[in-house]
Design an enzyme around this catalytic site. Structure first.
Site: not given
Length: 372
Positions: A26, A28, A104, A184, A232
């Site tokens: 992944p 961004t 994701q 996060y 993850r």
């Protein structure tokens, strides 16, 4: 090195037979519309990896609800009907190129620096995040202090992840990955210094991992049996490259066991700001990734420097992991699996490739020009 690099051997993930061990990690890109709708350029971007030999593509973090989850402006969502419709073009393009594609699902929590739905941040506790917001994704200055989440907030988050997973099924994805890493929201619950709660979601790792397990369990309850659900995890974060779980190996075993019991189909152990060698080694000599394999029996995706063919061979041959996720090196080399198979040198990553206003083709041409 053997004639066939172990990364080029097939592996099964759920119902999917993958031609190699390579996956796109992944990354961004903040290149969706202001409304969070994926674009035609995004379909081309993801399909290029599949066409280049990556059998598994994991998308950038996608926000799951139209409330507190969005982390960046122009981040794609899976919260509304228009999101689902637009993602169908992306999944269709990846499938047409021969790839398996996983969405994701990411709730930014206290690390939100651009949310079109609200200016308020939420987190496990009212603790200001370390560091400052990231200018490359439109942020600046210190992170605001989030509001401590109520029991209703926690329930809403779980429901939001489950609803987004249902939307991912409708959008044609082959699975979802629960983003509980890199600082996060779910990782904020896992991290002891951002989670000061005294209820069943705070305290020891068995409690701090509870929300991630609840989310995983809720998703498994609403998706088809063959739909892949991964998780993850990481110790390090986008705003803290040095953090380690205080209980070390014991915390790792607790977290991994809880997620396997919740129904996870794979674990993706990530690095942030370091490569696998720097972040995975435990005091005992074991690695976080080998512990995940040993205590769960699940496939483990290893992240951090896996474009290095020597390191990748060691990871696979020594049993540290099963699949290899590639991030920046994949941006520079969307055909990386083909290059490894042919013994062709990889192109170096250029930081401009992270900028969605600069096309990858132009950034790659610039790098090629410097090399020539």
């Amino acid at each position: 090195m053997s004639t066939t690099h172990p990364a080029l051997t097939p592996i099964r993930l759920g119902k999917h037979e993958l031609s190699s061990r390579y996956a796109v990690a992944p990354m961004t890109r903040v290149s969706a519309s202001p409304e969070g709708v994926p674009t035609a350029d995004m379909a081309d971007y993801y399909a290029e990896f599949a066409a280049g030999g990556f059998p598994l593509v994991i998308t950038e973090g996608v926000y799951p609800d139209a409330a507190y989850s969005q982390g960046y402006l122009n981040q794609p969502g899976l919260a509304r009907a228009e999101h689902v419709e637009a993602w169908r073009a992306v999944t269709g393009a990846v499938h047409a190129a021969g790839g398996v594609v996983i969405a994701q699902l990411m709730h930014a929590g206290a690390l939100s620096q651009g949310n079109r739905y609200t200016s308020e941040r939420i987190g496990p506790s009212a603790v200001q995040p370390r560091g400052e917001m990231m200018p490359e994704y439109g942020g600046s200055g210190p992170w605001p202090v989030p509001r401590e989440m109520s029991a209703q907030d926690i329930e809403d988050v779980v429901d939001g992840f489950a609803a987004a997973a249902g939307n991912a099924v409708a959008a044609g994805f082959d699975g979802v990955e629960v983003h509980a890493a890199n600082g996060y929201l779910l990782d904020q619950f896992i991290t002891d210094y951002t989670n000061k709660r005294t209820d069943s979601y705070g305290g020891p790792m068995a409690n701090r991992i509870r929300l991630t397990a609840d989310v995983t369990r809720a998703i498994k309850a609403v998706v088809p049996r063959e739909f892949v659900v991964g998780v993850r995890l990481s110790q390090t974060k986008v705003n803290d490259f040095t953090y380690r779980w205080p209980g070390g190996e014991r915390d790792a075993e607790t977290a991994y066991t809880a997620l396997a019991a919740a129904g996870a189909d794979y674990l993706h152990i990530a690095s942030e700001g370091r490569n696998w060698l720097d972040t995975a080694r435990l005091v005992s000599g074991r690695t976080l990734t080998s512990v995940a394999r040993e205590v769960t029996g699940l496939p483990v995706i290893v992240n951090g420097g896996m474009h290095d063919v020597v390191l990748a061979e060691r990871v696979l041959d020594e049993g540290h992991g099963d699949l290899l996720s590639i991030a920046r090196a994949a941006l520079a080399n969307p055909d990386l699996p083909h290059r490894v198979a042919k013994g062709v040198e990889l192109d170096r990553f250029d930081h401009g490739m992270l900028d969605p206003t600069v096309t990858l083709d132009n950034a790659r041409r610039r790098r090629a020009g410097e090399r020539g």
